[in-house]
Write a protein that holds these residues in place. Structure first.
Motif, PDB file in Angstrom:
ATOM      1  N   VAL A  23       0.551  -0.517   0.128  1.00 10.58           N
ATOM      2  CA  VAL A  23      -0.007  -0.087   0.012  1.00 10.58           C
ATOM      3  C   VAL A  23       0.765   1.079  -0.483  1.00 10.58           C
ATOM      4  O   VAL A  23       1.357   1.848   1.299  1.00 10.58           O
ATOM      5  CB  VAL A  23      -0.810  -0.205   1.435  1.00 10.58           C
ATOM      6  N   LYS A  25       0.277   4.325  -0.845  1.00 11.73           N
ATOM      7  CA  LYS A  25      -0.959   5.939  -0.592  1.00 11.73           C
ATOM      8  C   LYS A  25       0.354   6.797  -0.084  1.00 11.73           C
ATOM      9  O   LYS A  25       1.340   6.219   1.043  1.00 11.73           O
ATOM     10  CB  LYS A  25      -1.878   5.738   0.412  1.00 11.73           C
ATOM     11  N   ASN A  46      -5.059   4.337  -2.434  1.00  9.57           N
ATOM     12  CA  ASN A  46      -7.202   4.048  -1.345  1.00  9.57           C
ATOM     13  C   ASN A  46      -7.301   5.640  -2.421  1.00  9.57           C
ATOM     14  O   ASN A  46      -8.766   6.087  -1.956  1.00  9.57           O
ATOM     15  CB  ASN A  46      -6.611   4.377  -0.313  1.00  9.57           C
ATOM     16  N   ILE A  67      -8.024   0.464  -3.810  1.00  8.89           N
ATOM     17  CA  ILE A  67      -7.976  -0.313  -2.023  1.00  8.89           C
ATOM     18  C   ILE A  67      -9.289   0.609  -1.434  1.00  8.89           C
ATOM     19  O   ILE A  67      -9.884   0.151  -0.268  1.00  8.89           O
ATOM     20  CB  ILE A  67      -7.741  -0.905  -1.243  1.00  8.89           C
ATOM     21  N   MET A 153     -12.023  -4.534   7.237  1.00  8.87           N
ATOM     22  CA  MET A 153     -11.342  -4.141   7.657  1.00  8.87           C
ATOM     23  C   MET A 153     -12.193  -3.737   9.496  1.00  8.87           C
ATOM     24  O   MET A 153     -12.560  -3.875   9.484  1.00  8.87           O
ATOM     25  CB  MET A 153     -11.170  -2.431   7.216  1.00  8.87           C
ATOM     26  N   MET A 195      -4.159  -6.146   7.654  1.00  9.77           N
ATOM     27  CA  MET A 195      -3.448  -4.561   7.384  1.00  9.77           C
ATOM     28  C   MET A 195      -1.707  -5.115   8.386  1.00  9.77           C
ATOM     29  O   MET A 195      -1.628  -5.578   8.693  1.00  9.77           O
ATOM     30  CB  MET A 195      -3.742  -3.577   6.985  1.00  9.77           C
ATOM     31  N   ARG A 211      -2.885  -6.180   2.767  1.00 13.30           N
ATOM     32  CA  ARG A 211      -2.294  -5.489   2.430  1.00 13.30           C
ATOM     33  C   ARG A 211      -1.794  -4.119   3.347  1.00 13.30           C
ATOM     34  O   ARG A 211      -2.457  -4.018   4.896  1.00 13.30           O
ATOM     35  CB  ARG A 211      -4.036  -3.919   2.121  1.00 13.30           C
ATOM     36  N   ILE A 212      -0.511  -4.048   2.867  1.00 10.15           N
ATOM     37  CA  ILE A 212       0.565  -3.492   3.992  1.00 10.15           C
ATOM     38  C   ILE A 212       0.978  -2.830   3.151  1.00 10.15           C
ATOM     39  O   ILE A 212       2.105  -2.685   2.154  1.00 10.15           O
ATOM     40  CB  ILE A 212       1.621  -5.177   4.232  1.00 10.15           C
ATOM     41  N   SER A 214       2.562   0.848   6.254  1.00  9.00           N
ATOM     42  CA  SER A 214       3.369   0.702   7.017  1.00  9.00           C
ATOM     43  C   SER A 214       4.619   0.195   7.245  1.00  9.00           C
ATOM     44  O   SER A 214       6.088   0.601   6.889  1.00  9.00           O
ATOM     45  CB  SER A 214       2.931   1.275   8.481  1.00  9.00           C
ATOM     46  N   ARG A 220       3.407   6.675   7.699  1.00  5.31           N
ATOM     47  CA  ARG A 220       2.552   7.688   7.083  1.00  5.31           C
ATOM     48  C   ARG A 220       2.156   9.188   7.436  1.00  5.31           C
ATOM     49  O   ARG A 220       2.006   8.751   9.167  1.00  5.31           O
ATOM     50  CB  ARG A 220       1.593   7.153   6.049  1.00  5.31           C
TER      51      ARG A 220
HETATM   52  C1  LIG Z   1      -3.856   2.653   4.816  1.00  2.08           C
HETATM   53  C2  LIG Z   1      -4.645   1.424   4.143  1.00  2.08           C
HETATM   54  C3  LIG Z   1      -3.993  -0.145   4.122  1.00  2.08           C
HETATM   55  C4  LIG Z   1      -2.383  -0.027   5.184  1.00  2.08           C
HETATM   56  O1  LIG Z   1      -2.767   0.388   6.451  1.00  2.08           O
HETATM   57  P1  LIG Z   1      -1.159   0.276   6.640  1.00  2.08           P
HETATM   58  O2  LIG Z   1      -1.626   0.100   8.422  1.00  2.08           O
HETATM   59  O3  LIG Z   1      -0.328   1.318   6.763  1.00  2.08           O
HETATM   60  O4  LIG Z   1      -0.369  -1.150   6.462  1.00  2.08           O
HETATM   61  C5  LIG Z   1      -5.096  -1.090   4.159  1.00  2.08           C
HETATM   62  N1  LIG Z   1      -5.602  -1.026   3.944  1.00  2.08           N
HETATM   63  C6  LIG Z   1      -6.402  -0.070   3.022  1.00  2.08           C
HETATM   64  C7  LIG Z   1      -8.001   0.086   2.775  1.00  2.08           C
HETATM   65  C8  LIG Z   1      -6.141   1.056   3.326  1.00  2.08           C
HETATM   66  O5  LIG Z   1      -6.356   1.996   3.846  1.00  2.08           O
END
Ligand SMILES: *Cc1c(COP(=O)(O)O)cnc(C)c1O
Length: 221
Positions: A23, A25, A46, A67, A153, A195, A211-212, A214, A220
């Motif tokens: 991820v 973003k 995202n 995402i 999530m 995550m 979905r990783i 950090s 961030r």
């Molecule tokens: C930002 C985000 C992530 C990743 O988040 P981290 O905690 O940095 O791994 C995963 N999924 C979605 C939908 C996000 O918006």
């Protein structure tokens, strides 16, 4: 630790059946290129605007995943290249994705986003919404999208038991929906959950896509 080291450590921890979406973003293209040069080719964003910009600047063999919440008026800008949309949260959006996919003579894979968190979240479908969509006649008309699974999530909390029960719920919905609506198809097989803070729990619960952000790219701000 470098981005390449972070990726290596992650690969060591995740089973081969689990796909890793990096991820990216808020991270600039030169940072993304570090991950790309380390061999990683799957990235998630995202925001549609950021996805469009980064797609235009980065190598063509990247698999781009959307995402985050997607507005219907943005679909046309990503329809030519997006690999998987994780965040489908309405029939209207699905219908728009289908129309734009048709214009590009392609099939777009989508996941339905199920709201599983305790906390009030704006986006996502509930269990009944998903059943309503999948059993509708309008849905059956959509030939240029394919529902390949579900996304969810968990609540942002330190309490593992809460996260575990939310992932277990998502997994059970996945199995039920597969049995009722996709029994004879082999493409409904993805469960996008997990995550940076909860991916190990997600994998234990049956995740196929994590979905990783950090852990790979750092925090961030
Ligand atoms: C930002 C985000 C992530 C990743 O988040 P981290 O905690 O940095 O791994 C995963 N999924 C979605 C939908 C996000 O918006």
């Amino acid at each position: 630790m470098s981005i390449s080291d972070n990726l290596k450590n992650l690969y060591l921890q995740i089973p081969g059946r689990v796909k890793l979406v990096a991820v990216s973003k808020t991270k600039p293209v030169d940072i993304i290129m570090e991950a790309y040069n380390a061999g990683h080719k799957i990235f998630g964003e995202n925001k549609a605007q950021e996805l469009i910009e980064k797609h235009s600047k980065l190598p063509n063999d990247i698999e781009w995943h959307m995402i985050g919440h997607l507005q219907t008026n943005k679909v046309k800008y990503i329809a030519s290249f997006v690999s998987l949309i994780h965040s489908v949260d309405s029939f209207k959006l699905l219908n728009t994705i289908n129309r734009e996919a048709l214009k590009h003579e392609r099939m777009i894979d989508c996941l339905l986003q199920l709201r599983i968190a305790r906390e009030e979240t704006k986006y996502g479908l509930n269990h009944d919404d998903i059943k309503d969509i999948l059993s509708s006649e309008e849905f059956k008309e959509l030939k240029n999208i394919r529902i390949t699974g579900l996304m969810g999530m968990a609540t942002y909390t330190n309490d593992d038991s809460v996260i575990k029960s939310e992932f277990a719920f998502l997994t059970s919905c996945f199995s039920e929906i597969k049995r009722i609506y996709f029994n004879s198809s082999d493409y409904f097989k993805e469960l996008s959950m997990g995550m940076s803070d909860d991916y190990l729990l997600a994998i234990e619960a049956g995740s196929t896509i994590i979905r990783i952000g950090s852990i790979i790219f750092g925090p961030r701000y």
